[in-house]
Write a protein that holds these residues in place. Structure first.
Motif, PDB file in Angstrom:
ATOM      1  N   VAL A  23      29.636 -35.321  49.394  1.00 33.31           N
ATOM      2  CA  VAL A  23      29.131 -36.637  48.995  1.00 33.31           C
ATOM      3  C   VAL A  23      27.798 -36.877  49.703  1.00 33.31           C
ATOM      4  N   LEU A  24      26.767 -37.101  48.915  1.00 32.29           N
ATOM      5  CA  LEU A  24      25.423 -37.279  49.453  1.00 32.29           C
ATOM      6  C   LEU A  24      24.961 -38.722  49.285  1.00 32.29           C
ATOM      7  N   PRO A  25      24.255 -39.262  50.277  1.00 25.88           N
ATOM      8  CA  PRO A  25      23.607 -40.560  50.064  1.00 25.88           C
ATOM      9  C   PRO A  25      22.458 -40.384  49.089  1.00 25.88           C
ATOM     10  N   GLU A  26      22.055 -41.448  48.469  1.00 22.32           N
ATOM     11  CA  GLU A  26      21.039 -41.358  47.415  1.00 22.32           C
ATOM     12  C   GLU A  26      19.712 -40.777  47.908  1.00 22.32           C
ATOM     13  N   VAL A  27      19.390 -40.936  49.185  1.00 20.36           N
ATOM     14  CA  VAL A  27      18.119 -40.407  49.695  1.00 20.36           C
ATOM     15  C   VAL A  27      18.118 -38.883  49.784  1.00 20.36           C
ATOM     16  N   LEU A  28      19.302 -38.264  49.660  1.00 16.95           N
ATOM     17  CA  LEU A  28      19.405 -36.799  49.680  1.00 16.95           C
ATOM     18  C   LEU A  28      19.848 -36.242  48.323  1.00 16.95           C
ATOM     19  N   ALA A  29      19.751 -37.053  47.296  1.00 15.55           N
ATOM     20  CA  ALA A  29      20.233 -36.639  45.978  1.00 15.55           C
ATOM     21  C   ALA A  29      19.561 -35.368  45.487  1.00 15.55           C
ATOM     22  N   HIS A  30      18.293 -35.196  45.812  1.00 10.09           N
ATOM     23  CA  HIS A  30      17.544 -34.036  45.311  1.00 10.09           C
ATOM     24  C   HIS A  30      17.993 -32.723  45.944  1.00 10.09           C
ATOM     25  N   LEU A  31      18.862 -32.781  46.956  1.00  9.55           N
ATOM     26  CA  LEU A  31      19.332 -31.575  47.637  1.00  9.55           C
ATOM     27  C   LEU A  31      20.722 -31.147  47.176  1.00  9.55           C
ATOM     28  N   HIS A  32      21.228 -31.714  46.099  1.00  2.93           N
ATOM     29  CA  HIS A  32      22.622 -31.479  45.737  1.00  2.93           C
ATOM     30  C   HIS A  32      22.921 -30.015  45.422  1.00  2.93           C
ATOM     31  N   ARG A  33      21.944 -29.247  44.949  1.00  2.00           N
ATOM     32  CA  ARG A  33      22.208 -27.844  44.623  1.00  2.00           C
ATOM     33  C   ARG A  33      22.334 -26.974  45.875  1.00  2.00           C
ATOM     34  N   VAL A  42      26.669 -38.063  44.269  1.00  2.00           N
ATOM     35  CA  VAL A  42      25.661 -38.924  44.892  1.00  2.00           C
ATOM     36  C   VAL A  42      26.189 -40.354  44.875  1.00  2.00           C
ATOM     37  N   TRP A  43      26.232 -40.960  46.047  1.00  2.00           N
ATOM     38  CA  TRP A  43      26.690 -42.349  46.171  1.00  2.00           C
ATOM     39  C   TRP A  43      25.447 -43.220  46.294  1.00  2.00           C
ATOM     40  N   TRP A  44      25.147 -43.979  45.241  1.00  2.00           N
ATOM     41  CA  TRP A  44      23.905 -44.743  45.142  1.00  2.00           C
ATOM     42  C   TRP A  44      24.041 -46.092  45.841  1.00  2.00           C
ATOM     43  N   LEU A  45      24.093 -46.046  47.168  1.00  2.00           N
ATOM     44  CA  LEU A  45      24.247 -47.267  47.949  1.00  2.00           C
ATOM     45  C   LEU A  45      23.019 -48.162  47.852  1.00  2.00           C
ATOM     46  N   SER A  46      21.855 -47.556  47.757  1.00  2.00           N
ATOM     47  CA  SER A  46      20.610 -48.323  47.716  1.00  2.00           C
ATOM     48  C   SER A  46      19.661 -47.682  46.711  1.00  2.00           C
ATOM     49  N   VAL A  47      19.630 -48.225  45.514  1.00  2.00           N
ATOM     50  CA  VAL A  47      18.782 -47.662  44.467  1.00  2.00           C
ATOM     51  C   VAL A  47      17.307 -47.739  44.854  1.00  2.00           C
ATOM     52  N   ASP A  48      16.866 -48.905  45.281  1.00  2.00           N
ATOM     53  CA  ASP A  48      15.446 -49.114  45.576  1.00  2.00           C
ATOM     54  C   ASP A  48      14.965 -48.238  46.720  1.00  2.00           C
ATOM     55  N   ASN A  49      15.733 -48.200  47.791  1.00  2.00           N
ATOM     56  CA  ASN A  49      15.289 -47.467  48.979  1.00  2.00           C
ATOM     57  C   ASN A  49      15.217 -45.967  48.746  1.00  2.00           C
ATOM     58  N   ALA A  50      16.018 -45.456  47.810  1.00  2.00           N
ATOM     59  CA  ALA A  50      16.010 -44.016  47.537  1.00  2.00           C
ATOM     60  C   ALA A  50      14.618 -43.557  47.144  1.00  2.00           C
ATOM     61  N   ASN A  59       9.014 -37.464  41.947  1.00  2.00           N
ATOM     62  CA  ASN A  59       8.571 -36.385  41.065  1.00  2.00           C
ATOM     63  C   ASN A  59       9.393 -36.441  39.776  1.00  2.00           C
ATOM     64  N   GLU A  60       8.698 -36.576  38.645  1.00  2.00           N
ATOM     65  CA  GLU A  60       9.399 -36.740  37.369  1.00  2.00           C
ATOM     66  C   GLU A  60      10.293 -35.552  37.043  1.00  2.00           C
ATOM     67  N   LYS A  61       9.844 -34.336  37.333  1.00  2.00           N
ATOM     68  CA  LYS A  61      10.638 -33.150  37.039  1.00  2.00           C
ATOM     69  C   LYS A  61      11.931 -33.153  37.854  1.00  2.00           C
ATOM     70  N   VAL A  62      11.819 -33.521  39.137  1.00  2.00           N
ATOM     71  CA  VAL A  62      13.006 -33.582  39.998  1.00  2.00           C
ATOM     72  C   VAL A  62      13.991 -34.606  39.460  1.00  2.00           C
ATOM     73  N   ARG A  63      13.479 -35.758  39.062  1.00  2.00           N
ATOM     74  CA  ARG A  63      14.361 -36.806  38.538  1.00  2.00           C
ATOM     75  C   ARG A  63      15.040 -36.375  37.248  1.00  2.00           C
ATOM     76  N   LEU A  64      14.288 -35.756  36.352  1.00  2.00           N
ATOM     77  CA  LEU A  64      14.869 -35.317  35.076  1.00  2.00           C
ATOM     78  C   LEU A  64      15.982 -34.302  35.302  1.00  2.00           C
ATOM     79  N   GLU A  65      15.750 -33.344  36.210  1.00  9.41           N
ATOM     80  CA  GLU A  65      16.772 -32.341  36.510  1.00  9.41           C
ATOM     81  C   GLU A  65      17.991 -32.981  37.173  1.00  9.41           C
ATOM     82  N   LEU A  66      17.738 -33.949  38.036  1.00 10.48           N
ATOM     83  CA  LEU A  66      18.828 -34.620  38.749  1.00 10.48           C
ATOM     84  C   LEU A  66      19.776 -35.314  37.772  1.00 10.48           C
TER      85      LEU A  66
END
Length: 302
Positions: A23-33, A42-50, A59-66
């Motif tokens: 379980v990853l906090p939202e600020v580490l979502a890009h490291l899930h692989r 990913v537990w989205w505790l804080s959408v804005d702060n992420a 990065n749009e590519k990172v977000r799209l893949e996520l």
């Protein structure tokens, strides 16, 4: 220290398999692989702060893949986060809430706090708060800072009104703790505070930034200070909010059964007495059941 009461069992190293869920906090979502072959959520505790704290997520590519990864689980503690994830095209979103500490919910207030003060959190929206109180010197501010949990609880029990100036990236604890303690609550109409399901309050207790300057928030706060009972009564839904965290965990696809809880607790306490900080119910904690007389030691990881 903040996690001691949950009796965590630390491990220096362990092998991840497909049976594990990381379980990853939202600020580490890009490291899930990075945790393959384990499953990830990913537990989205804080959408804005992420997106403010992690440039990689901009990065749009990172977000799209996520958000296109159908093997990645997404957990939302707020309806605000759920709506955000829906807009990103995430098809399955599990609601996983946090909860107000039992210290604030085991005592039931019979009415609003006795002191005609306005409590607030200076660490969230501090500049807005300072400007508001400077504009209205007849109000008595009560900053909630530099206190331990018992001190916060005691301050909230006395305060008649609590105003939160945060931008509400998630479900802030202090408004819910203050409500459970008996204060009349006002929240800034931003982020999660815009959603009734996250903060079940009548709209009159949400304020815009314009209301800070045009005097309308001041008028509402002054009315609540002068005659708090009617304002206190209409906030019953927020005040009676209770944790559904255990149910949410099971719905999200990961539960800790009673037997597993007892095994984990036994590793911490041994057969000794149940420490006062243990968060488990007395019917679950083996130390409370056995009534032992010695403390166990935390085992070293193998």
């Amino acid at each position: 220290m903040a996690y001691d009461k949950y009796c965590p069992v630390p491990a220096e190293r362990f092998a991840l398999t497909s049976d594990h869920l990381v379980v990853l906090p939202e600020v580490l979502a890009h490291l899930h692989r990075a945790y393959a072959p384990a499953q990830a959520a990913v537990w989205w505790l804080s959408v804005d702060n992420a997106f403010h704290e992690r440039a990689a997520l901009l990065n749009e590519k990172v977000r799209l893949e996520l958000f296109a990864d159908r093997g990645l689980r997404h957990w939302a503690p707020t309806f605000y986060a759920r709506e955000f994830l829906r807009r990103q095209g995430v098809p399955e979103i599990a609601m996983l809430s946090d909860h107000v500490d039992d210290q604030f919910t085991t005592w039931q207030p019979e009415g609003p706090g006795p002191d005609a003060v306005v409590a607030y959190n200076p660490r969230k929206g501090g500049e807005l708060a300072a400007a508001f109180f400077a504009r209205h010197p007849d109000l008595t501010p009560r900053p909630i800072t530099g206190l331990d949990r018992r001190g916060v609880w005691a301050a909230f029990r006395r305060a008649r009104v609590y105003v939160d100036f945060s931008h509400f990236p998630g479900r802030e604890f202090m408004p819910r703790e203050a409500a459970a303690s008996g204060a009349v609550i006002f929240v800034r109409n931003r982020g999660a505070a815009q959603f009734y399901d996250d903060y079940p309050l009548p709209d009159a207790y949400r304020f815009t930034d314009a209301a800070l300057e045009d005097g309308s928030l001041y008028a509402r706060v002054s009315a609540a200070l002068a005659e708090p009972e009617s304002h206190w009564l209409v906030q019953e839904s927020l005040r009676q909010e209770r944790s559904v965290g255990g149910r949410d965990v099971r719905a999200a696809g990961g539960s800790i059964g009673g037997a597993a809880q007892r095994r984990a607790c036994a590793k911490i306490h041994g057969s000794g007495p149940r420490p006062s900080h243990c968060a488990m119910k007395r019917s679950t904690c083996p130390s409370a059941i056995s009534g032992g007389t010695r403390m166990g030691r935390v085992p070293s990881a193998r």
